[in-house]
Design an enzyme around this catalytic site. Structure first.
Site, short mmCIF file in Angstrom:
data_model
loop_
_atom_site.label_atom_id
_atom_site.label_comp_id
_atom_site.label_asym_id
_atom_site.label_seq_id
_atom_site.Cartn_x
_atom_site.Cartn_y
_atom_site.Cartn_z
N PRO A 88 0.86 -1.18 0.00
CA PRO A 88 0.00 0.00 0.00
C PRO A 88 0.89 1.23 0.00
O PRO A 88 1.56 1.50 0.97
CB PRO A 88 -0.75 -0.12 1.32
CG PRO A 88 0.14 -0.94 2.19
CD PRO A 88 0.96 -1.82 1.30
N CYS A 89 0.95 1.94 -1.10
CA CYS A 89 1.83 3.11 -1.13
C CYS A 89 1.08 4.33 -0.65
O CYS A 89 1.00 5.33 -1.35
CB CYS A 89 2.37 3.32 -2.53
SG CYS A 89 3.63 2.10 -2.91
#
EC number: 2.1.1.37
Length: 445
Positions: free
Chosen positions: A135-136
């Site tokens: 998850p950036c």
């Protein structure tokens, strides 16, 4: 085709792949309640395959308190003792990280061992596909203004190093994950360059879409028949020697007779005032409501279902109730209320610029806007269009906008449920992605 699902969340991405005959051997997810939601979903898929959905419906009827989830599941395990091992082997509630700095983390070496155990349990000798990616959030455009100082030192940025290690270890034909558009533009595109180069070192090509110009590869899920404006990037990586093309999502998009609106998506759900409803208890469908009154979308959401859970309207402060009414009145005229237009007595934030779009209504006649995890903190950006109800969306309404079927139950306290829904890849979109990826892999046999 054997799949490993990393950073699974509540299972939105794997749901679409499961539906199209991929076998998910392992789900890896750090949040406890998201894992419990995946387990409940595995109950559903298992019992459906056994032709015993009655037992699943029974589970939905009895499990109305997240604190005694184990007791609620006991009778299912009694009938199918093998399920217990299946859940243990296929759902890994683990967090990637360095156990020296973070005692709650699992090292990549240990994680690889756990995944190998899962593959063995599934009798899988190799992995075809890895889905889900780091998850950036640190690169999300929304997050960027709020995280100005911390973007460089957010440990989540290093998650893709762990991810790469898993890809390198299991050598799938391909991997696919969804991300925010910011991943392409972070640090003037350097971040994405780095991701590509680092996969290149282990023999993988990464594509962000069909265009050479990366930043034009952002897609809006609304264009594929998902009832929500949601702009995202789908990264697709594959072993260089396979020379795959980027999957054609267009070919599998859902077509509705007319573009979906909020009315098509949630208008059949029971009317609730704030503090009414139930977090986990099952609402059975109102059988007096004729099928002809339901939209095709609502009918689709009700397939294989006797009702739905997670439909509780959160309480609301008096000041907010007043703001919601003003916002809904504006929406009636096709306008969105701006924070600076509110009467002075209702304003609580000095910084009006930052909160300009703080209150937003999902108006009846337009497509819903993006649902994100912030919905777990407050509902101001997700106001229900009915002035009589004067409240924010319930978890179930948000789940409808995300394309989760009604029999998909979100476990845990309400805040955890909202987070799970807001962070998810809409299962309708993941079904489209799954079909397109399958075409690519099968076309190269």
């Amino acid at each position: 085709m054997i799949v490993i699902d990393l950073f699974s969340g509540a299972g939105g991405l794997s749901e679409g792949f499961h539906k199209h005959d991929f076998k998910i051997a392992a789900h890896v997810e750090k949040e406890y309640w998201a894992c419990e939601t995946i387990k409940t979903r595995l109950f559903y898929h298992f019992l459906k395959a056994q032709n015993d959905l009655e037992l699943y419906h029974e589970y939905l009827r009895v499990s109305d308190n997240y604190r005694n989830i184990e007791q609620s599941r006991a009778f299912v395990f009694q009938r199918y003792p093998e399920l217990r091992e299946k859940l243990e082997m296929e759902v890994l509630n683990r967090k990637f990280g360095n156990p020296h700095n973070d005692p709650t983390a699992t090292s990549s070496t240990q994680m690889i061992q756990l995944i190998q155990n899962s593959l063995q349990y599934s009798r899988a000798t190799s992995v075809d596909l890895i889905i889900g990616g780091p998850p950036c959030q640190a690169y999300s455009l929304v997050g960027r203004s709020r995280m100005k100082d911390s973007v460089g030192k957010d440990s989540r940025n290093y998650l893709f190093q762990y991810y790469k290690r898993i890809v390198d270890e299991f050598k799938p034909k391909a991997f696919v994950f969804e991300n925010v558009p910011g991943i392409l533009t972070a640090k003037q595109g350097k971040v994405y360059q780095e991701i590509k180069e680092s996969f290149d070192q282990i023999g993988y090509t990464v594509l962000s879409g069909t265009s050479q110009e990366d930043r034009s590869n952002v897609i809006d899920f609304a264009d594929f028949g998902v009832p929500q404006r949601r702009k995202r990037v789908i990264l697709f990586g594959f072993q260089k020697k396979l020379n795959y093309e980027y999957p054609n999502f267009e070919r599998h998009k859902l077509s509705w007779n007319s573009p979906l609106t909020t009315r098509d998506v949630i208008s059949d759900l029971p009317v609730l005032k704030p503090k009414q409803g139930h977090d986990l208890r099952l609402f059975e469908y109102d059988t007096t409501q004729g099928v002809d009154q339901l939209s095709p979308y609502e009918l689709m959401m009700r397939e294989d279902s006797i009702g739905f859970t997670n439909h509780f309207a959160r309480p609301i402060k008096e000041r907010d109730a007043e703001i919601y009414q003003i916002a809904i009145e504006h929406a009636t005229q096709g306008r969105q209320i701006k924070y600076n237009e509110l009467p002075e007595r209702l304003k609580t934030h000095k910084n009006e610029k930052a909160f300009l779009d703080r209150f937003k209504v999902h108006w009846w006649d337009i497509i819903p806007h993006t649902v994100v995890a912030h919905i777990s903190k407050d509902g101001h950006y997700n106001i229900h269009p009915d002035i009589e109800q004067c409240r924010s969306l319930t978890v179930r309404e948000a789940a409808r906008i995300q394309g989760f079927p009604d029999n998909y139950k979100f476990e845990g306290p309400r805040t955890a449920q909202y987070t799970q829904v807001g962070n998810a890849v809409p299962p309708l979109m993941s079904g489209i992605i799954a079909r397109a990826v399958k075409d690519v892999i099968n076309g190269h046999h």
